[in-house]
Motif scaffolding. Structure first.
Motif, PDB file in Angstrom:
ATOM      1  N   ASP A   1       0.830  -1.206   0.000  1.00  0.00           N
ATOM      2  CA  ASP A   1       0.000   0.000   0.000  1.00  0.00           C
ATOM      3  C   ASP A   1       0.865   1.257   0.000  1.00  0.00           C
ATOM      4  O   ASP A   1       0.605   2.205  -0.756  1.00  0.00           O
ATOM      5  CB  ASP A   1      -0.915  -0.010   1.227  1.00  0.00           C
ATOM      6  CG  ASP A   1      -1.621   1.315   1.438  1.00  0.00           C
ATOM      7  OD1 ASP A   1      -2.443   1.699   0.584  1.00  0.00           O
ATOM      8  OD2 ASP A   1      -1.340   1.989   2.452  1.00  0.00           O
ATOM      9  N   ILE A   2       1.903   1.281   0.828  1.00  0.00           N
ATOM     10  CA  ILE A   2       2.760   2.465   0.915  1.00  0.00           C
ATOM     11  C   ILE A   2       3.529   2.679  -0.384  1.00  0.00           C
ATOM     12  O   ILE A   2       3.658   3.811  -0.869  1.00  0.00           O
ATOM     13  CB  ILE A   2       3.716   2.337   2.118  1.00  0.00           C
ATOM     14  CG1 ILE A   2       2.914   2.456   3.412  1.00  0.00           C
ATOM     15  CG2 ILE A   2       4.808   3.404   2.073  1.00  0.00           C
ATOM     16  CD1 ILE A   2       3.687   2.113   4.659  1.00  0.00           C
ATOM     17  N   LEU A   3       4.027   1.602  -0.984  1.00  0.00           N
ATOM     18  CA  LEU A   3       4.736   1.734  -2.261  1.00  0.00           C
ATOM     19  C   LEU A   3       3.827   2.326  -3.344  1.00  0.00           C
ATOM     20  O   LEU A   3       4.250   3.212  -4.099  1.00  0.00           O
ATOM     21  CB  LEU A   3       5.269   0.376  -2.702  1.00  0.00           C
ATOM     22  CG  LEU A   3       6.483  -0.148  -1.927  1.00  0.00           C
ATOM     23  CD1 LEU A   3       6.711  -1.623  -2.236  1.00  0.00           C
ATOM     24  CD2 LEU A   3       7.723   0.679  -2.251  1.00  0.00           C
ATOM     25  N   LEU A   4       2.605   1.850  -3.423  1.00  0.00           N
ATOM     26  CA  LEU A   4       1.665   2.400  -4.399  1.00  0.00           C
ATOM     27  C   LEU A   4       1.427   3.880  -4.154  1.00  0.00           C
ATOM     28  O   LEU A   4       1.313   4.673  -5.097  1.00  0.00           O
ATOM     29  CB  LEU A   4       0.345   1.633  -4.349  1.00  0.00           C
ATOM     30  CG  LEU A   4       0.388   0.196  -4.874  1.00  0.00           C
ATOM     31  CD1 LEU A   4      -0.935  -0.516  -4.582  1.00  0.00           C
ATOM     32  CD2 LEU A   4       0.670   0.166  -6.378  1.00  0.00           C
ATOM     33  N   ALA A   5       1.357   4.272  -2.876  1.00  0.00           N
ATOM     34  CA  ALA A   5       1.121   5.676  -2.534  1.00  0.00           C
ATOM     35  C   ALA A   5       2.329   6.548  -2.844  1.00  0.00           C
ATOM     36  O   ALA A   5       2.170   7.702  -3.269  1.00  0.00           O
ATOM     37  CB  ALA A   5       0.754   5.794  -1.055  1.00  0.00           C
ATOM     38  N   LEU A   6       3.539   6.030  -2.638  1.00  0.00           N
ATOM     39  CA  LEU A   6       4.736   6.830  -2.865  1.00  0.00           C
ATOM     40  C   LEU A   6       5.115   6.921  -4.336  1.00  0.00           C
ATOM     41  O   LEU A   6       5.518   7.980  -4.826  1.00  0.00           O
ATOM     42  CB  LEU A   6       5.914   6.255  -2.068  1.00  0.00           C
ATOM     43  CG  LEU A   6       5.790   6.271  -0.540  1.00  0.00           C
ATOM     44  CD1 LEU A   6       7.073   5.739   0.102  1.00  0.00           C
ATOM     45  CD2 LEU A   6       5.471   7.658  -0.009  1.00  0.00           C
ATOM     46  N   VAL A   7       5.001   5.824  -5.068  1.00  0.00           N
ATOM     47  CA  VAL A   7       5.415   5.807  -6.468  1.00  0.00           C
ATOM     48  C   VAL A   7       4.331   6.388  -7.383  1.00  0.00           C
ATOM     49  O   VAL A   7       4.619   7.065  -8.378  1.00  0.00           O
ATOM     50  CB  VAL A   7       5.782   4.381  -6.914  1.00  0.00           C
ATOM     51  CG1 VAL A   7       6.217   4.366  -8.379  1.00  0.00           C
ATOM     52  CG2 VAL A   7       6.906   3.831  -6.036  1.00  0.00           C
ATOM     53  N   LYS A   8       3.081   6.104  -7.050  1.00  0.00           N
ATOM     54  CA  LYS A   8       1.939   6.621  -7.819  1.00  0.00           C
ATOM     55  C   LYS A   8       1.986   6.201  -9.291  1.00  0.00           C
ATOM     56  O   LYS A   8       1.662   6.970 -10.192  1.00  0.00           O
ATOM     57  CB  LYS A   8       1.857   8.153  -7.726  1.00  0.00           C
ATOM     58  CG  LYS A   8       1.570   8.667  -6.316  1.00  0.00           C
ATOM     59  CD  LYS A   8       1.474  10.176  -6.304  1.00  0.00           C
ATOM     60  CE  LYS A   8       1.028  10.694  -4.955  1.00  0.00           C
ATOM     61  NZ  LYS A   8       1.976  10.350  -3.865  1.00  0.00           N
ATOM     62  N   GLU A   9       2.397   4.956  -9.517  1.00  0.00           N
ATOM     63  CA  GLU A   9       2.421   4.387 -10.869  1.00  0.00           C
ATOM     64  C   GLU A   9       1.964   2.938 -10.795  1.00  0.00           C
ATOM     65  O   GLU A   9       2.116   2.296  -9.757  1.00  0.00           O
ATOM     66  CB  GLU A   9       3.834   4.435 -11.465  1.00  0.00           C
ATOM     67  CG  GLU A   9       4.354   5.825 -11.740  1.00  0.00           C
ATOM     68  CD  GLU A   9       5.809   5.814 -12.194  1.00  0.00           C
ATOM     69  OE1 GLU A   9       6.426   4.723 -12.168  1.00  0.00           O
ATOM     70  OE2 GLU A   9       6.319   6.882 -12.566  1.00  0.00           O
ATOM     71  N   PRO A  10       1.428   2.411 -11.892  1.00  0.00           N
ATOM     72  CA  PRO A  10       1.020   1.002 -11.881  1.00  0.00           C
ATOM     73  C   PRO A  10       2.219   0.066 -11.849  1.00  0.00           C
ATOM     74  O   PRO A  10       3.307   0.400 -12.333  1.00  0.00           O
ATOM     75  CB  PRO A  10       0.227   0.852 -13.185  1.00  0.00           C
ATOM     76  CG  PRO A  10       0.706   1.964 -14.057  1.00  0.00           C
ATOM     77  CD  PRO A  10       1.053   3.099 -13.143  1.00  0.00           C
ATOM     78  N   VAL A  11       2.019  -1.102 -11.254  1.00  0.00           N
ATOM     79  CA  VAL A  11       3.052  -2.140 -11.216  1.00  0.00           C
ATOM     80  C   VAL A  11       2.945  -2.963 -12.491  1.00  0.00           C
ATOM     81  O   VAL A  11       1.884  -3.510 -12.805  1.00  0.00           O
ATOM     82  CB  VAL A  11       2.889  -3.037  -9.973  1.00  0.00           C
ATOM     83  CG1 VAL A  11       3.887  -4.189 -10.005  1.00  0.00           C
ATOM     84  CG2 VAL A  11       3.078  -2.211  -8.699  1.00  0.00           C
ATOM     85  N   THR A  12       4.043  -3.047 -13.227  1.00  0.00           N
ATOM     86  CA  THR A  12       4.026  -3.750 -14.510  1.00  0.00           C
ATOM     87  C   THR A  12       4.531  -5.185 -14.416  1.00  0.00           C
ATOM     88  O   THR A  12       4.219  -6.007 -15.270  1.00  0.00           O
ATOM     89  CB  THR A  12       4.881  -2.996 -15.536  1.00  0.00           C
ATOM     90  OG1 THR A  12       6.207  -2.811 -15.023  1.00  0.00           O
ATOM     91  CG2 THR A  12       4.267  -1.629 -15.832  1.00  0.00           C
ATOM     92  N   GLU A  13       5.321  -5.485 -13.385  1.00  0.00           N
ATOM     93  CA  GLU A  13       5.865  -6.847 -13.262  1.00  0.00           C
ATOM     94  C   GLU A  13       5.985  -7.233 -11.801  1.00  0.00           C
ATOM     95  O   GLU A  13       6.375  -6.411 -10.964  1.00  0.00           O
ATOM     96  CB  GLU A  13       7.236  -6.940 -13.932  1.00  0.00           C
ATOM     97  CG  GLU A  13       7.805  -8.356 -13.931  1.00  0.00           C
ATOM     98  CD  GLU A  13       9.133  -8.449 -14.667  1.00  0.00           C
ATOM     99  OE1 GLU A  13       9.424  -9.537 -15.192  1.00  0.00           O
ATOM    100  OE2 GLU A  13       9.871  -7.445 -14.705  1.00  0.00           O
ATOM    101  N   VAL A  14       5.628  -8.467 -11.502  1.00  0.00           N
ATOM    102  CA  VAL A  14       5.723  -9.006 -10.143  1.00  0.00           C
ATOM    103  C   VAL A  14       6.414 -10.358 -10.211  1.00  0.00           C
ATOM    104  O   VAL A  14       6.000 -11.247 -10.958  1.00  0.00           O
ATOM    105  CB  VAL A  14       4.331  -9.188  -9.498  1.00  0.00           C
ATOM    106  CG1 VAL A  14       4.458  -9.857  -8.132  1.00  0.00           C
ATOM    107  CG2 VAL A  14       3.613  -7.848  -9.365  1.00  0.00           C
TER     108      VAL A  14
END
Length: 343
Positions: A175-188
């Protein structure tokens, strides 16, 4: 506004579920000047009575009794009941804060979002680490961070044994990473294994974002020490967060070259309990009708990313024949022992 005191009217709040999470919500609500704790509700009558007595409030025998006696409710029941209880509260016209993860799966998360929209109610998700002073301190200095290293490690306890560590611990950092980066995750890419339970007890994930940022995230509940840290790098500086100490350090390059000079700055962080800040924000959102920072959309995004991490772990487990591998659908059906079911 109160005619006598000239202060805003207190928001009436209740707590559904009086396990560890619910008890702490009741404790903080009881302390907030902006809120009035009107009662608690739980299937376990003895537990509910104990918490009600501890914080000088009443027990509601059913969820329906909350109508007319509360404006908002903290939903701290087991995760498997989040959607059911949350939707019932929203249909009763109550604003809700539902603990993380917001639901068992994305379909149930969408049901909560739809119920909140239909009834024009506030839906906040309990991602309490977003209110950690260390996180609040770094938000103003973000300058396109490109690499994160995150460790959330804990010693083994009998709490939440039927929850994979991704949903128990790692989801905070997702959750924090999504809030700080503010970009979609393309690879997991992720790996995780059971150690002391039949669930994933330790996991590592590598995330790549659309803009090129990369995050390595490790979560464990079978470590020998307790660690709650995030480090990230952006142009000419390095930032270190310690969630447990609730502080952050900024290290910048003052002079480059063969004999560089560095500047060290302890970032200004509020001296506050994250849960208190979270519940104050919830009460204020109920009052102002403004979207909370950890709204339903944010909660769903964290759950979706956690599900992608879990799916990658399952794919890896099947590829290397890890004993105890489960199908992905079963991996996301879980409940937390430290929350108590309310019907």
């Amino acid at each position: 506004m109160s005619a006598a005191a000239g202060t805003p009217k207190k928001i009436r709040v209740a707590v559904a579920g009086t396990g560890e999470f619910g008890r702490n919500h009741a404790r903080v609500y009881r302390e907030l000047e902006s809120a009035e704790l009107t009662g608690v509700c739980d299937l376990d009558a003895n537990r509910a009575a104990a918490v009600a007595a501890e914080f000088q409030t009443k027990v509601f025998a059913t969820l329906e009794e909350l109508r007319g006696h509360a404006d908002a409710v903290s939903v701290a029941v087991p995760t498997v009941a989040h959607a059911e209880v949350g939707c019932r509260m929203l249909e009763l016209g109550l604003d809700i804060l539902v603990e993380k993860p917001m639901a068992v799966n994305l379909a149930e998360a969408d049901a909560l979002l739809a119920a909140a929209k239909k009834n024009n109610r506030i839906l906040q998700v309990g991602h309490v680490e977003r209110f950690n002073p260390a996180v609040i301190a770094v938000e103003p200095i973000l300058n396109r961070p490109l690499f994160f290293e995150v460790h959330r490690l804990g010693v083994f306890t009998p709490r939440s044994l039927d929850v994979d560590v991704i949903y128990d611990l790692m989801i905070h950092d997702l959750d924090i990473l999504l809030a700080l980066v503010k970009e979609p995750v393309t690879e997991v890419k992720a790996v995780g294994i059971p150690v002391l339970t039949d669930k994933v007890d330790i996991a590592h994930a590598r995330l790549e974002f659309a803009g090129g940022a990369v995050a390595n995230v490790t979560a464990s509940r079978v470590s020998t020490e307790r660690v709650r840290k995030m480090r990230f790098f952006q142009q000419h500086e390095y930032i270190s967060l310690d969630y447990a100490r609730r502080d952050a350090l900024r290290v910048g390059v003052k002079k480059a070259g063969p004999q560089p000079e560095f500047g060290f700055e302890k970032l200004k962080a509020p001296d506050s309990e994250p849960l208190r800040t979270e519940l104050e924000a919830f009460v204020e959102a109920v009052r102002t009708r403004e979207e909370p920072r950890t709204n339903g959309a944010a909660g769903r995004a964290a759950l979706e990313l956690a599900s992608r991490v879990m799916a990658s772990i399952q794919e890896h487990a099947e590829r290397v024949n890890v004993v105890g591998a489960r199908n992905t659908a079963g991996a996301v059906a879980f409940a937390s022992h430290d929350k108590t079911t309310t019907r």
